[in-house]
Design an enzyme around this catalytic site. Structure first.
Site, mmCIF file in Angstrom:
data_model
loop_
_atom_site.group_PDB
_atom_site.id
_atom_site.type_symbol
_atom_site.label_atom_id
_atom_site.label_comp_id
_atom_site.label_asym_id
_atom_site.label_seq_id
_atom_site.Cartn_x
_atom_site.Cartn_y
_atom_site.Cartn_z
ATOM 1 N NE ARG A 23 -3.491 -1.182 -31.566
ATOM 2 C CZ ARG A 23 -2.181 -0.934 -31.413
ATOM 3 N NH1 ARG A 23 -1.324 -1.278 -32.368
ATOM 4 N NH2 ARG A 23 -1.732 -0.332 -30.322
ATOM 5 C CB CYS A 198 -4.776 6.187 -25.562
ATOM 6 S SG CYS A 198 -3.984 5.019 -26.685
ATOM 7 C CG HIS A 259 -4.525 -2.478 -21.318
ATOM 8 N ND1 HIS A 259 -5.442 -1.592 -21.841
ATOM 9 C CD2 HIS A 259 -3.342 -2.178 -21.904
ATOM 10 C CE1 HIS A 259 -4.845 -0.795 -22.709
ATOM 11 N NE2 HIS A 259 -3.562 -1.126 -22.761
ATOM 12 C CB ILE A 260 -1.086 -4.955 -16.476
ATOM 13 C CG1 ILE A 260 -1.521 -3.942 -15.410
ATOM 14 C CG2 ILE A 260 0.394 -5.302 -16.319
ATOM 15 C CD1 ILE A 260 -1.486 -4.499 -13.991
ATOM 16 C CE1 TYR A 261 -0.566 -4.266 -24.777
ATOM 17 C CE2 TYR A 261 0.059 -2.289 -23.569
ATOM 18 C CZ TYR A 261 -0.585 -2.896 -24.630
ATOM 19 O OH TYR A 261 -1.256 -2.125 -25.550
#
Length: 316
Positions: A23, A198, A259-261
């Protein structure tokens, strides 16, 4: 080490995760479905491979417990982790007449001049939330986010349901119940929230005089968010265990999209190269009996000796 479960998560996502869009437009390395377990008898799971600001975790949890949804309380306790979402609502409104803040999250990372304007606008916004009652009441509110759902879920007949108080009462009267659940995910209210929850649902379990908690988290930012979530729910479990006369058991953390950005990868590699230290211990004021009565000074960690903090941008 208590921390190994988190470090294993980070390693697993780095090595086996999938590259995905998201997103925010940042991009992630992502894995779907992962579970960690922390034995709270072994210490308090505040990461030591980087410094995690426990004061922010305390004030955010106390904000949730108050049933509050306005960032004013957080700002009064020097907590800015929700600023961007309130500020987004303001700059998207007809009442905003300042410099163009379109896509401020990404622009502030790549344009130093814009970042200076953005930081000044956001600071002025936060200051006004605290000092201007009417402005703060309107623009400081994030919608029906965590605190509202935990403490004042709106029922079909117009009734208000205090999920957290109900769970505490059930722990006292029917500790073997399988219905000790608090949900922050209310589909009817999601459109009104600045950020849909979240960490969406948690459940309690009692065995051998110990209280365990399992959290389901739909979206898990491994570098920035998850360390906060681990400590926050370990703290919540400890507070409730103390109130109902139980010892702490396990905190089980179940992740959906873990997740890892893409702009956190180097930071997490730096963290993984470090050696964990002994876990700190949690101190709770023995004179407090209800989780709804705690103040900041009633909650402390002792023996916390972390490695230095590692900075990383927030994906908005």
């Amino acid at each position: 080490m208590l921390e190994e479960a988190y470090l294993d998560l980070a390693k697993t996502v780095l090595t086996t995760g999938h590259e995905k869009t998201d997103r925010t437009g940042t991009g992630t390395i992502s894995l779907f479905g992962y579970q960690m377990r922390f034995n709270l008898q072994e210490g308090f799971p505040l990461l030591t491979t980087k410094k995690v600001p426990f004061g922010l975790i305390k004030s955010e949890l106390l904000w949730f417990l108050r049933g509050d949804t306005n960032i004013r309380f957080l700002l009064q306790h020097h907590n800015h982790i929700w600023d961007e979402w309130a500020f987004q609502r303001y700059v998207d409104s007809p009442e905003y007449h300042g410099p163009d803040m379109t896509d401020f999250g990404r622009r502030s990372l790549v344009d130093a001049d814009f970042n200076q304007r953005y930081q000044a606008e956001k600071k002025a916004f936060c200051d006004r939330i605290v000092t201007d009652q009417a402005f703060g009441d309107h623009f400081g509110d994030l919608g029906l986010v965590y605190g509202s759902q935990w403490r004042a879920w709106q029922g079909h007949q117009g009734e208000t349901i205090d999920q957290l108080a109900n769970v505490i009462e059930t722990l006292r009267t029917h500790p073997d119940s399988r219905r000790m659940i608090v949900s922050a995910w209310n589909p009817a209210d999601v459109p009104s929230m600045a950020l849909p929850p979240c960490h969406t649902l948690f459940q309690f379990y009692v065995n051998d005089g110990k209280l365990s908690c399992q959290l389901y988290q739909r979206s898990a930012d491994i570098f920035l968010g998850v360390p906060f979530n681990i400590a926050s729910y370990a703290l919540l479990t400890s507070l409730i265990a103390k109130e109902v006369g139980l010892e702490v058991g396990d905190f089980v953390h179940t992740l959906g999209d873990a997740h890892i950005y893409s702009n956190h990868v180097e930071q997490i590699k730096t963290q993984l190269a470090r050696t964990p230290h002994a876990a700190p211990q949690l101190w709770l004021n023995p004179d407090k009996s209800s989780i709804f009565d705690y103040e900041m000074s009633d909650i402390k960690v002792t023996g916390y000796d972390p490695e230095p903090a590692i900075k990383a941008p927030v994906a908005v």
